[in-house]
Design a protein around this motif. Structure first.
Motif, mmCIF file in Angstrom:
data_model
loop_
_atom_site.group_PDB
_atom_site.id
_atom_site.type_symbol
_atom_site.label_atom_id
_atom_site.label_comp_id
_atom_site.label_asym_id
_atom_site.label_seq_id
_atom_site.Cartn_x
_atom_site.Cartn_y
_atom_site.Cartn_z
ATOM 1 N N LYS A 43 0.826 -1.214 0.000
ATOM 2 C CA LYS A 43 0.000 0.000 0.000
ATOM 3 C C LYS A 43 0.860 1.264 0.000
ATOM 4 C CE LYS A 43 -1.974 -1.129 3.925
ATOM 5 N NZ LYS A 43 -1.155 -2.328 4.273
ATOM 6 N N SER A 44 1.825 1.316 0.927
ATOM 7 C CA SER A 44 2.685 2.505 0.997
ATOM 8 C C SER A 44 3.506 2.652 -0.275
ATOM 9 C CB SER A 44 3.629 2.419 2.198
ATOM 10 O OG SER A 44 2.899 2.419 3.396
ATOM 11 N N THR A 45 3.987 1.544 -0.778
ATOM 12 C CA THR A 45 4.776 1.576 -2.013
ATOM 13 C C THR A 45 3.949 2.173 -3.145
ATOM 14 O OG1 THR A 45 6.021 -0.365 -1.307
ATOM 15 C CG2 THR A 45 6.077 0.164 -3.655
ATOM 16 N N PHE A 173 -3.036 9.853 1.912
ATOM 17 C CA PHE A 173 -2.927 9.631 3.358
ATOM 18 C C PHE A 173 -2.434 8.210 3.597
ATOM 19 C CE2 PHE A 173 -6.086 12.953 2.941
ATOM 20 C CZ PHE A 173 -5.865 13.785 4.021
ATOM 21 N N ASP A 174 -1.316 8.078 4.288
ATOM 22 C CA ASP A 174 -0.786 6.744 4.571
ATOM 23 C C ASP A 174 -0.950 6.438 6.056
ATOM 24 O OD1 ASP A 174 0.378 4.293 4.474
ATOM 25 O OD2 ASP A 174 2.290 4.964 3.640
ATOM 26 N N GLU A 175 -2.019 5.757 6.382
ATOM 27 C CA GLU A 175 -2.338 5.405 7.770
ATOM 28 C C GLU A 175 -2.194 6.598 8.708
ATOM 29 O OE1 GLU A 175 -1.035 1.676 9.242
ATOM 30 O OE2 GLU A 175 -0.597 0.859 7.267
ATOM 31 N N PRO A 176 -2.940 7.665 8.420
ATOM 32 C CA PRO A 176 -2.736 8.921 9.165
ATOM 33 C C PRO A 176 -3.105 8.833 10.636
ATOM 34 C CG PRO A 176 -4.716 9.053 7.808
ATOM 35 C CD PRO A 176 -4.007 7.786 7.413
HETATM 36 MG MG MG Z 1 2.405 1.035 4.784
#
Ligand code: MG
Ligand code: ADP
Length: 253
Positions: A43-45, A173-176
């Motif tokens: 996901k982050s990638t 938004f990455d796991e904000p």
């Molecule tokens: Mg991640």
């Protein structure tokens, strides 16, 4: 209508490890697009690829109709120069799990920083917008506070205001809320809900299934670098079709 984000067969590897194995998806303008999936699913990638922080190895990725990383001339592609990439990145706001505010700057100085330093905006203009943005995230009275004088939730709201100060057309938004104490999560989600209501296009990686269900227009479940399942959040969350989605949801819901 041009998609705000479009991915076609996006692959990303680190050395021999293939992290994204052909992602296809489309995010429409003004949409809240939620991305869920187990840790390590990519996901982050994927967010980093959208934001020019990673180069994809195969496939195509567009933001607002423009290829990420390349300029197209006829049927030839030319890699963008760093300065061109920097210009494109201005249009994308990103909020991380860790807020990374500048500790030696007050809230309002944090929010003003990029418009002044990157866009060369006049300080008075930047300050005025920063104060409005802090108001919008419910921190109008904390403009003069340093990060150490703010709770984690307040710091994250400053980070959102800081991203908005560049007037992005897309917010990632990455796991904000993942690093926040539970009682601070709601205020951050409320700010994000407000942004959604104002029509901001948002791609949100989250474990907050309530938010995904209530605010999300679309939801994708990723596992092992592929999109396993996608659709209306309510449908996917209440009636998942794939075993992997069911197994994941049974752990987080
Ligand atoms: Mg991640
Ligand atoms: P998620 O955000 O879904 O938890 P990530 O995108 O962070 O997943 O990571 C997916 C996989 O890619 C993980 O196995 C991770 O170890 C690997 N990975 C991420 N970044 C790098 C990197 N810079 N170098 C090598 N491997 C990486």
């Amino acid at each position: 209508m041009t998609a705000m984000v479009k991915a076609e067969g996006v692959h990303k590897s680190y050395g021999h490890i293939e992290v994204l194995k052909g992602i296809d998806l489309e995010v429409a303008p003004r949409e809240v697009f939620c991305l869920i999936g187990p840790s390590g699913s990519g996901k982050s990638t994927f967010l980093r690829c959208i934001n020019h922080l990673e180069k994809i190895n195969a496939g195509r990725l567009w933001v607002d109709g423009e290829l990420v990383g390349y300029r197209q001339k006829g049927d030839k592609l030319y890699e963008l120069k760093d300065s061109e990439v920097a210009l494109k990145r201005r249009d994308i706001g990103m909020v991380f799990q860790r807020f990374n505010l500048f500790p030696h700057m007050t809230a309002v100085e944090n929010v003003m920083e990029a418009p002044v330093q990157v866009k060369g905006e006049a300080k008075a203009v930047a300050r005025e917008r920063a104060l409005k943005l802090l108001d919008r995230v419910g921190l109008g009275d904390k403009a003069g506070n340093y990060p150490s004088q703010l709770s984690g939730g307040q710091q994250q709201r400053v980070a959102i205001a800081r991203a908005l100060a560049m007037e992005p057309k897309l917010m990632l938004f990455d796991e904000p809320t993942s690093a926040l104490d539970p009682e601070l999560v709601g205020d951050v989600l409320d700010v994000m809900r407000g942004l959604a209501e104002d029509g901001m296009t948002m791609v949100v990686v989250t474990h907050e299934m309530g938010f995904a269900r209530e605010v999300g227009d679309n939801l994708v479940f990723m596992d092992g670098g592929v999109v396993v399942e996608s659709g209306n959040p309510r449908d996917v969350l209440t009636n998942p079709q794939h075993d992997r989605t069911k197994a994941f949801l049974s752990k987080v819901l």
